[in-house]
Design a protein around this motif. Structure first.
Motif, PDB file in Angstrom:
ATOM      1  N   PHE A 169       7.841   7.977   3.137  1.00 22.51           N
ATOM      2  CA  PHE A 169       6.414   7.806   2.918  1.00 22.51           C
ATOM      3  C   PHE A 169       5.734   9.159   3.105  1.00 22.51           C
ATOM      4  O   PHE A 169       6.070   9.900   4.029  1.00 22.51           O
ATOM      5  N   GLU A 185       0.748   9.900  -6.501  1.00 18.70           N
ATOM      6  CA  GLU A 185       1.563   8.689  -6.347  1.00 18.70           C
ATOM      7  C   GLU A 185       2.670   8.656  -7.402  1.00 18.70           C
ATOM      8  O   GLU A 185       3.826   8.377  -7.097  1.00 18.70           O
ATOM      9  N   ASN A 232       6.957   7.108  -1.356  1.00 18.28           N
ATOM     10  CA  ASN A 232       5.758   6.299  -1.491  1.00 18.28           C
ATOM     11  C   ASN A 232       4.565   7.018  -0.902  1.00 18.28           C
ATOM     12  O   ASN A 232       4.724   7.925  -0.097  1.00 18.28           O
ATOM     13  N   LEU A 233       3.397   6.549  -1.297  1.00 21.65           N
ATOM     14  CA  LEU A 233       2.180   7.203  -0.843  1.00 21.65           C
ATOM     15  C   LEU A 233       1.296   6.262  -0.044  1.00 21.65           C
ATOM     16  O   LEU A 233       1.171   5.083  -0.344  1.00 21.65           O
ATOM     17  N   MET A 234       0.685   6.827   0.967  1.00 20.06           N
ATOM     18  CA  MET A 234      -0.267   6.064   1.770  1.00 20.06           C
ATOM     19  C   MET A 234      -1.541   6.904   1.848  1.00 20.06           C
ATOM     20  O   MET A 234      -1.497   8.037   2.318  1.00 20.06           O
ATOM     21  N   VAL A 235      -2.632   6.364   1.337  1.00 22.18           N
ATOM     22  CA  VAL A 235      -3.865   7.146   1.227  1.00 22.18           C
ATOM     23  C   VAL A 235      -4.940   6.677   2.207  1.00 22.18           C
ATOM     24  O   VAL A 235      -5.139   5.476   2.389  1.00 22.18           O
ATOM     25  N   CYS A 236      -5.631   7.599   2.842  1.00 23.86           N
ATOM     26  CA  CYS A 236      -6.742   7.230   3.711  1.00 23.86           C
ATOM     27  C   CYS A 236      -7.930   8.177   3.536  1.00 23.86           C
ATOM     28  O   CYS A 236      -7.751   9.329   3.173  1.00 23.86           O
ATOM     29  N   SER A 237      -9.123   7.679   3.831  1.00 20.43           N
ATOM     30  CA  SER A 237     -10.351   8.478   3.712  1.00 20.43           C
ATOM     31  C   SER A 237     -10.936   8.800   5.082  1.00 20.43           C
ATOM     32  O   SER A 237     -10.932   7.964   5.980  1.00 20.43           O
ATOM     33  N   GLN A 283       3.168   5.744  11.885  1.00 14.52           N
ATOM     34  CA  GLN A 283       3.774   5.368  10.610  1.00 14.52           C
ATOM     35  C   GLN A 283       5.012   6.189  10.301  1.00 14.52           C
ATOM     36  O   GLN A 283       5.769   5.854   9.404  1.00 14.52           O
ATOM     37  N   LYS A 306       8.084   2.874  14.848  1.00 13.58           N
ATOM     38  CA  LYS A 306       7.712   1.817  13.921  1.00 13.58           C
ATOM     39  C   LYS A 306       8.923   1.151  13.268  1.00 13.58           C
ATOM     40  O   LYS A 306       8.925  -0.037  12.980  1.00 13.58           O
ATOM     41  N   PHE A 311       2.376  -3.507   6.725  1.00 21.48           N
ATOM     42  CA  PHE A 311       1.910  -2.880   5.487  1.00 21.48           C
ATOM     43  C   PHE A 311       1.537  -3.982   4.506  1.00 21.48           C
ATOM     44  O   PHE A 311       2.252  -4.974   4.385  1.00 21.48           O
ATOM     45  N   GLU A 349      -8.725  -1.100   2.509  1.00 17.53           N
ATOM     46  CA  GLU A 349      -8.052  -0.241   3.483  1.00 17.53           C
ATOM     47  C   GLU A 349      -8.773  -0.295   4.829  1.00 17.53           C
ATOM     48  O   GLU A 349      -8.155  -0.447   5.878  1.00 17.53           O
ATOM     49  N   ARG A 350     -10.092  -0.181   4.778  1.00 16.20           N
ATOM     50  CA  ARG A 350     -10.879  -0.229   6.001  1.00 16.20           C
ATOM     51  C   ARG A 350     -10.742  -1.559   6.741  1.00 16.20           C
ATOM     52  O   ARG A 350     -10.555  -1.610   7.950  1.00 16.20           O
ATOM     53  N   LEU A 380      -2.322   0.098   4.194  1.00 13.90           N
ATOM     54  CA  LEU A 380      -2.352  -0.267   2.784  1.00 13.90           C
ATOM     55  C   LEU A 380      -1.529   0.689   1.946  1.00 13.90           C
ATOM     56  O   LEU A 380      -1.493   1.887   2.186  1.00 13.90           O
ATOM     57  N   MET A 381      -0.888   0.116   0.941  1.00 13.18           N
ATOM     58  CA  MET A 381      -0.138   0.923  -0.010  1.00 13.18           C
ATOM     59  C   MET A 381      -0.594   0.495  -1.403  1.00 13.18           C
ATOM     60  O   MET A 381      -0.475  -0.673  -1.749  1.00 13.18           O
TER      61      MET A 381
END
Lengths: 335, 335
Positions: free
Chosen positions: A66, A87, A96-101, A120, B54, B66, B87-88, B97-98
């Motif tokens: 990830f 991605e 795989n990708l996991m995106v957050c803001s 993670q 994890k 996930f 996601e939030r 989230l993926m």
DNA sequence: GTGAAAGCGCTAACAT
DNA sequence: ATGTTAGCGCTTTCAC
């Protein structure tokens, strides 16, 4: 129905778990397993639709496959396009990708990094950072996490970067405006103002004006808060009207600011400002749809995504991490 | 520096790994561990910044924490806003989230589902599906994966849904156009045309016209391919010009189609079509920036995200999966 | 060329 | 109120 596992395959084929695992991981030749056996195993696996348990595998190998991507706002097109591209590219490498803001919140960024690394167990991190102090990323705890910074440079942090030439793009844009006859170009910047992108663009703006022999008065910079864009734009618009000091062009340092400006210009109360020419760093589809001829600088989103993935894969696979800098060029779009 | 693990904490505190694990997982009271001991443990964990591995945890419990989100295109604002919201909300439940995009490709959707379930071991799936045949989702292999469908209904699939009232929104919009005096309203639909959203919106369009006493001729439907939006729009525009059969309004069934139409209308060659009134299902920021008064139907993005997370968490935690349907309302936006 | 067995770090059933 | 222990399913060393 219990999930299929190595042992089931092993029993069915009469080979040991070891052998199957080896073949599965492409180490068949390395361990001198006959082509025939390998073929048999691969066939069976395909037929039975077996997939190894990811957690067991990760626990054993310490790899999660990830990659984490941290940006300020995934719902901003600029970042969502980058995310999509990354991605795709990652999946070609089996990642795989996991995106957050972060919403430009430093604490949230730190939290996300900690979470992704600590909880993670991501194998690497791609970050468009909002942090102004290098120290967080210098902590030894993070020193062996493959990391790549995109879009923004973290002040004083020597690291791997894939960014664009913000200074150059900005300079070119402002020069173009002046050649077009603009005498008084205001610049709408973004707070947090330490962001390297904003700083560099601001710099380009100032240098362009200085080089053209413009004095201090010609430099008009207005700061817009990240989470108050529309309100702040209107505030400055009111200021323009009250002081009767109206620029003939506004250079918006990012797409959300430009959109807010265009929106405000359509309001009745700001009709006197409707003719101000608009320029924007970052090109978005909207500009193709409005009558106003917005001049913009376009960023090579796909190139950024591709370069980012290439580089982080390189760091991960070769374990070599001699900080690198890649600076991509922008393209001026006239309308 | 080796990563901290349960055993280290255990040795330092003089408690067993079990006890610490219990406390860590909030089962201290359940197992009758004294408040004081619990406090000591929690303190130490915080101080040492310990986070459980994890993979070991997932391997043991079979839970990944996930959730997978599958949509057609994350770089479409509609979905990226939903993704951000989800996601939030998920992070509040301790879930990650993926997100993946299908590009409206059925095979890719199947692949992604298989991958997420089989290889990534997600605990649940939220899907805006592009698939037209329920059978894939009926496979017993997927029967115990918590699943929630959003945005689109899969034909004939009884499942958990959080969608909006596409038919109603469309009906209201077309009625409004007619009340505004439009006599000939063309509809630009999207292929793949089996998508329930498109179908329902198309239905609303047809029924609205039929109810108003419109005959067959009044129904003009043009199909736009997902990956050819701009080209197809121009093709139909040329057709309008050639056949001299020009509608007085066009109803675009999604935001990308509307944007392409607006773009084409600005072209010189289509100047004769520039006055066609535009309506769009889905409201986007662009509409606030152009002179053209686009009338639209806005979808409650945050409500969709929130409802989706609430429901999937419910399914996961209660293990109850009595298929449910939630239909949210749209809002008409006049300009 | 192939297999046995140890162990990755955690949780939960069972002891005490 | 707390500890012992047996795996979860995989990879990999070492032995044959």
């Amino acid at each position: 129905m219990r999930r299929l596992q190595l042992e089931d395959i092993s029993k069915q084929l009469g080979y040991s778990k070891t052998l199957i695992s080896m073949v599965l991981n492409g180490k068949g030749n390395q361990y001198g397993i006959s082509k025939k056996t390998q073929a048999t195993v691969m066939d069976a696996i395909a037929k039975l639709n077996y997939a190894p348990n990811k957690f067991a595998k990760s626990l054993r190998t310490g790899k999660s496959y990830f990659i984490g991507l941290i940006v300020s706002d995934v719902s901003n097109v600029f970042y969502s396009r980058i995310a999509k591209c990354i991605e795709r590219m990652l999946s070609e490498h089996g990642y795989n990708l996991m995106v957050c803001s972060t919403d430009e919140n430093e604490e949230r960024e730190k939290l996300l990094v900690e979470m992704m690394v600590n909880k993670q167990g991501v194998d690497g991190l791609i970050i468009a950072s909002t942090i102004k102090n290098a120290s967080f990323y210098c902590h030894p705890r993070l020193s062996d996490v493959p990391m790549l910074f995109i879009d923004r440079v973290v002040p004083n942090l020597k690291a791997n970067y894939v960014v664009i030439d913000n200074y150059g793009g900005s300079l070119e844009l402002v020069n173009h405006l002046m050649k077009d006859g603009c005498k008084k170009i205001a610049c709408f910047a973004l707070t947090p103002s330490h962001l390297s992108t904003i700083e560099d663009r601001l710099n380009g703006y100032q240098i362009a004006i200085a080089k053209a022999g413009g004095d201090k008065e010609k430099v008009v910079i207005k700061e817009i808060a990240f989470d108050h864009v529309e309100e702040d734009v209107e505030m400055y618009f009111n200021e323009f009207l009250q002081t009767k000091s109206i620029p003939d062009a506004i250079f918006a340092l990012n797409n959300t600011i430009a959109v807010a400006i265009l929106k405000a210009q359509k309001k009745k109360e700001f009709s006197k400002l409707a003719n101000i020419k608009i320029a924007c760093f970052d090109d978005v589809e909207i500009f193709n749809l409005i009558d106003k001829k917005v001049i913009s600088v376009s960023q090579p989103v796909d190139e950024i995504g591709k370069a980012a993935v290439d580089r982080i894969m390189e760091i991960i696979t070769t374990k070599e991490d001699s900080k690198s800098n890649l600076i991509l060029s922008t393209r001026l779009i006239e309308r």
